[in-house]
Design a protein around this motif. Sequence first.
Motif, PDB file in Angstrom:
ATOM      1  N   ASN A 138      -0.642  -4.821  -2.489  1.00  0.00           N
ATOM      2  CA  ASN A 138      -0.979  -3.634  -1.695  1.00  0.00           C
ATOM      3  C   ASN A 138      -1.867  -4.018  -0.515  1.00  0.00           C
ATOM      4  OD1 ASN A 138       0.362  -1.931  -3.418  1.00  0.00           O
ATOM      5  ND2 ASN A 138      -1.451  -1.250  -4.513  1.00  0.00           N
ATOM      6  N   ILE A 139      -2.810  -4.911  -0.808  1.00  0.00           N
ATOM      7  CA  ILE A 139      -3.772  -5.336   0.207  1.00  0.00           C
ATOM      8  C   ILE A 139      -3.065  -6.091   1.343  1.00  0.00           C
ATOM      9  CG2 ILE A 139      -5.675  -6.980   0.557  1.00  0.00           C
ATOM     10  CD1 ILE A 139      -6.502  -4.428  -0.744  1.00  0.00           C
ATOM     11  N   ALA A 140      -2.154  -6.980   0.961  1.00  0.00           N
ATOM     12  CA  ALA A 140      -1.419  -7.738   1.982  1.00  0.00           C
ATOM     13  C   ALA A 140      -0.614  -6.778   2.860  1.00  0.00           C
ATOM     14  CB  ALA A 140      -0.497  -8.752   1.314  1.00  0.00           C
ATOM     15  N   ALA A 141       0.011  -5.791   2.223  1.00  0.00           N
ATOM     16  CA  ALA A 141       0.786  -4.799   2.991  1.00  0.00           C
ATOM     17  C   ALA A 141      -0.126  -4.035   3.944  1.00  0.00           C
ATOM     18  CB  ALA A 141       1.501  -3.836   2.036  1.00  0.00           C
ATOM     19  N   LEU A 142      -1.297  -3.671   3.468  1.00  0.00           N
ATOM     20  CA  LEU A 142      -2.251  -2.937   4.310  1.00  0.00           C
ATOM     21  C   LEU A 142      -2.676  -3.786   5.512  1.00  0.00           C
ATOM     22  CD1 LEU A 142      -3.922  -0.303   4.506  1.00  0.00           C
ATOM     23  CD2 LEU A 142      -5.712  -1.458   3.184  1.00  0.00           C
ATOM     24  N   GLY A 143      -2.884  -5.086   5.279  1.00  0.00           N
ATOM     25  CA  GLY A 143      -3.279  -5.994   6.359  1.00  0.00           C
ATOM     26  C   GLY A 143      -2.203  -6.081   7.431  1.00  0.00           C
ATOM     27  N   GLU A 144      -0.958  -6.249   7.010  1.00  0.00           N
ATOM     28  CA  GLU A 144       0.147  -6.337   7.980  1.00  0.00           C
ATOM     29  C   GLU A 144       0.369  -4.995   8.683  1.00  0.00           C
ATOM     30  OE1 GLU A 144       1.942  -8.851   9.108  1.00  0.00           O
ATOM     31  OE2 GLU A 144       1.070 -10.381   7.783  1.00  0.00           O
ATOM     32  N   TYR A 145       0.166  -3.922   7.944  1.00  0.00           N
ATOM     33  CA  TYR A 145       0.359  -2.583   8.518  1.00  0.00           C
ATOM     34  C   TYR A 145      -0.700  -2.297   9.594  1.00  0.00           C
ATOM     35  CZ  TYR A 145       0.216   2.492   8.819  1.00  0.00           C
ATOM     36  OH  TYR A 145       0.192   3.775   9.285  1.00  0.00           O
ATOM     37  N   ALA A 146      -1.944  -2.650   9.277  1.00  0.00           N
ATOM     38  CA  ALA A 146      -3.034  -2.323  10.207  1.00  0.00           C
ATOM     39  C   ALA A 146      -3.071  -3.266  11.403  1.00  0.00           C
ATOM     40  CB  ALA A 146      -4.369  -2.366   9.461  1.00  0.00           C
ATOM     41  N   TYR A 147      -2.808  -4.555  11.177  1.00  0.00           N
ATOM     42  CA  TYR A 147      -3.072  -5.550  12.219  1.00  0.00           C
ATOM     43  C   TYR A 147      -1.909  -6.488  12.530  1.00  0.00           C
ATOM     44  CZ  TYR A 147      -7.865  -4.199  11.165  1.00  0.00           C
ATOM     45  OH  TYR A 147      -9.007  -3.488  10.965  1.00  0.00           O
ATOM     46  N   GLY A 148      -0.854  -6.433  11.764  1.00  0.00           N
ATOM     47  CA  GLY A 148       0.183  -7.444  11.907  1.00  0.00           C
ATOM     48  C   GLY A 148       1.549  -6.888  12.245  1.00  0.00           C
ATOM     49  N   ALA A 149       2.538  -7.411  11.544  1.00  0.00           N
ATOM     50  CA  ALA A 149       3.938  -7.118  11.851  1.00  0.00           C
ATOM     51  C   ALA A 149       4.313  -5.653  11.618  1.00  0.00           C
ATOM     52  CB  ALA A 149       4.839  -8.019  11.004  1.00  0.00           C
ATOM     53  N   GLY A 150       3.487  -4.921  10.867  1.00  0.00           N
ATOM     54  CA  GLY A 150       3.816  -3.527  10.550  1.00  0.00           C
ATOM     55  C   GLY A 150       3.178  -2.512  11.490  1.00  0.00           C
ATOM     56  N   ARG A 151       2.501  -2.995  12.529  1.00  0.00           N
ATOM     57  CA  ARG A 151       1.855  -2.042  13.439  1.00  0.00           C
ATOM     58  C   ARG A 151       2.871  -1.135  14.119  1.00  0.00           C
ATOM     59  NH1 ARG A 151      -1.834  -5.776  17.019  1.00  0.00           N
ATOM     60  NH2 ARG A 151      -0.061  -7.071  16.453  1.00  0.00           N
ATOM     61  N   GLY A 152       2.516   0.120  14.276  1.00  0.00           N
ATOM     62  CA  GLY A 152       3.361   1.028  15.052  1.00  0.00           C
ATOM     63  C   GLY A 152       4.382   1.803  14.244  1.00  0.00           C
ATOM     64  N   VAL A 153       4.521   1.521  12.943  1.00  0.00           N
ATOM     65  CA  VAL A 153       5.436   2.318  12.110  1.00  0.00           C
ATOM     66  C   VAL A 153       4.613   3.045  11.040  1.00  0.00           C
ATOM     67  CG1 VAL A 153       7.320   0.677  12.443  1.00  0.00           C
ATOM     68  CG2 VAL A 153       5.910   0.511  10.390  1.00  0.00           C
ATOM     69  N   THR A 154       5.219   4.022  10.385  1.00  0.00           N
ATOM     70  CA  THR A 154       4.493   4.691   9.295  1.00  0.00           C
ATOM     71  C   THR A 154       5.100   4.383   7.929  1.00  0.00           C
ATOM     72  OG1 THR A 154       5.839   6.664   9.618  1.00  0.00           O
ATOM     73  CG2 THR A 154       3.675   6.639  10.701  1.00  0.00           C
ATOM     74  N   GLU A 155       6.360   3.890   7.908  1.00  0.00           N
ATOM     75  CA  GLU A 155       7.018   3.573   6.634  1.00  0.00           C
ATOM     76  C   GLU A 155       7.326   2.069   6.623  1.00  0.00           C
ATOM     77  OE1 GLU A 155       7.211   6.574   5.059  1.00  0.00           O
ATOM     78  OE2 GLU A 155       6.662   7.486   6.979  1.00  0.00           O
ATOM     79  N   MET A 156       6.627   1.356   5.781  1.00  0.00           N
ATOM     80  CA  MET A 156       6.751  -0.104   5.786  1.00  0.00           C
ATOM     81  C   MET A 156       6.799  -0.665   4.375  1.00  0.00           C
ATOM     82  SD  MET A 156       3.911  -2.836   7.057  1.00  0.00           S
ATOM     83  CE  MET A 156       3.564  -3.568   5.467  1.00  0.00           C
ATOM     84  N   PHE A 157       7.599  -1.694   4.197  1.00  0.00           N
ATOM     85  CA  PHE A 157       7.678  -2.348   2.899  1.00  0.00           C
ATOM     86  C   PHE A 157       7.380  -3.822   3.113  1.00  0.00           C
ATOM     87  CE2 PHE A 157      10.296  -4.286  -0.593  1.00  0.00           C
ATOM     88  CZ  PHE A 157       9.550  -3.769  -1.646  1.00  0.00           C
ATOM     89  N   MET A 158       6.475  -4.362   2.303  1.00  0.00           N
ATOM     90  CA  MET A 158       6.172  -5.783   2.440  1.00  0.00           C
ATOM     91  C   MET A 158       6.486  -6.533   1.163  1.00  0.00           C
ATOM     92  SD  MET A 158       2.879  -7.858   3.662  1.00  0.00           S
ATOM     93  CE  MET A 158       2.929  -9.653   3.538  1.00  0.00           C
ATOM     94  N   VAL A 159       7.122  -7.677   1.328  1.00  0.00           N
ATOM     95  CA  VAL A 159       7.405  -8.544   0.188  1.00  0.00           C
ATOM     96  C   VAL A 159       6.652  -9.850   0.389  1.00  0.00           C
ATOM     97  CG1 VAL A 159       9.194  -9.771  -1.091  1.00  0.00           C
ATOM     98  CG2 VAL A 159       9.709  -7.557  -0.083  1.00  0.00           C
ATOM     99  N   THR A 160       5.969 -10.296  -0.644  1.00  0.00           N
ATOM    100  CA  THR A 160       5.256 -11.566  -0.590  1.00  0.00           C
ATOM    101  C   THR A 160       5.975 -12.568  -1.488  1.00  0.00           C
ATOM    102  OG1 THR A 160       3.231 -10.291  -0.366  1.00  0.00           O
ATOM    103  CG2 THR A 160       2.981 -12.621  -0.825  1.00  0.00           C
ATOM    104  N   LEU A 161       6.527 -13.608  -0.867  1.00  0.00           N
ATOM    105  CA  LEU A 161       7.275 -14.612  -1.619  1.00  0.00           C
ATOM    106  C   LEU A 161       6.366 -15.790  -1.934  1.00  0.00           C
ATOM    107  CD1 LEU A 161      10.553 -14.735   0.531  1.00  0.00           C
ATOM    108  CD2 LEU A 161      10.169 -13.438  -1.563  1.00  0.00           C
ATOM    109  N   GLY A 162       6.104 -15.984  -3.204  1.00  0.00           N
ATOM    110  CA  GLY A 162       5.270 -17.111  -3.621  1.00  0.00           C
ATOM    111  C   GLY A 162       5.725 -17.555  -4.991  1.00  0.00           C
ATOM    112  N   THR A 163       4.792 -17.937  -5.839  1.00  0.00           N
ATOM    113  CA  THR A 163       5.139 -18.272  -7.215  1.00  0.00           C
ATOM    114  C   THR A 163       5.863 -17.082  -7.833  1.00  0.00           C
ATOM    115  OG1 THR A 163       3.110 -19.538  -7.283  1.00  0.00           O
ATOM    116  CG2 THR A 163       4.196 -19.126  -9.389  1.00  0.00           C
ATOM    117  N   GLY A 164       5.281 -15.911  -7.649  1.00  0.00           N
ATOM    118  CA  GLY A 164       5.930 -14.657  -8.043  1.00  0.00           C
ATOM    119  C   GLY A 164       6.381 -13.920  -6.788  1.00  0.00           C
ATOM    120  N   VAL A 165       6.898 -12.731  -6.985  1.00  0.00           N
ATOM    121  CA  VAL A 165       7.335 -11.913  -5.847  1.00  0.00           C
ATOM    122  C   VAL A 165       6.528 -10.613  -5.875  1.00  0.00           C
ATOM    123  CG1 VAL A 165       9.267 -10.682  -4.798  1.00  0.00           C
ATOM    124  CG2 VAL A 165       9.646 -12.886  -5.913  1.00  0.00           C
ATOM    125  N   GLY A 166       5.630 -10.478  -4.919  1.00  0.00           N
ATOM    126  CA  GLY A 166       4.815  -9.258  -4.853  1.00  0.00           C
ATOM    127  C   GLY A 166       5.386  -8.309  -3.823  1.00  0.00           C
TER     128      GLY A 166
END
Length: 319
Positions: free
Chosen positions: A117-145
């Motif tokens: 949730n935190i990573a999504a909030l970071g991208e939404y506020a300051y990163g790739a998700g700026r300017g939209v209101t509906e955003m989905f973020m996937v974090t690919l690592g050991t697991g998939v968040g």
Amino acid sequence: MSKQELYIGVDVGGTNIKSGLVTFEGDIVEEKWVDTDVHKGVDDVLDRIGHIIQEFVENTDNKTAVRGVGMGIPGQIDVRNGLLKESPNLPGWDEIHIDEELKKRTGLTVTVDNDANIAALGEYAYGAGRGVTEMFMVTLGTGVGSGLILNGNIYRGATRFAGEFGHMTIEQDGPLCGCGRRGCVEAYVGLNGILRLVKDQLKSGKESVLRKIDPDLITPKDISYAAGNGDRVAIDVFRQVGEYLGIGLGNVVNLLNVEKIVIGGGVSKAGEFILGPARETLFKVALKVCLDVVSVVPATFIDRAGIVGAARLAMLNGK
Ligand SMILES: [Zn+2]
């Protein structure tokens, strides 16, 4: 002159604790990464987190002031009570009142949420998700968040455990997943899934530089490097990963009509080797009406979305 307001963001993972001092505009002005060393036990890890927070506070000068602390942690969190119920990546961390424990150690209020949730909030506020209101973020690592922003807010669900994209079923009889069920997105796209795909490809007898590495020690970085040099096995593995990811994303798009899908996490450094096939598959799976608005983009912060997101959480909490 008024002091510059800074926020501390802490992102706790199974491997690293990443932390930083972040401005209101989302710039990281100071950063600290340490090993999590989970085996040392809950108290030891919490002591070190407390220490890091105190160090950041002490290092501010007369022009700056820390206004809040936010933290992301993997696992199931009762956000209202700052209670970590359980964490697959932090063994033994069950039923721990994270905010109380950190208040004891630092005297500060620390706002805690799930790391995805935190990573999504970071991208939404300051990163790739700026300017939209509906955003989905996937974090690919050991697991998939994954983290979901709907109408500009983190969507948590009825009992606050929404966003388990990694455990969306792709194949009912597919490979076993870490959650105990079969055929989840994570069973294909998580680290173990990727390594299984590599082993399958190698078994088929294809030439590859990956043969030179112990199959149990191959990392996503090795596969990326090989893919970059035109290695067919590596490219095909990432293509398969992208296709499985695309099936899951297509279902998300059909259900939620999101505008932006942001892909982050260490494995996402493979870039277009995964994102290209993911987009192609998404375009086959999703309905045209939903596809007209959606784009799939790499995360801006990759490894640091959690730091800025945690700081953002602290800002929102202070309002
Ligand atoms: Zn699963």
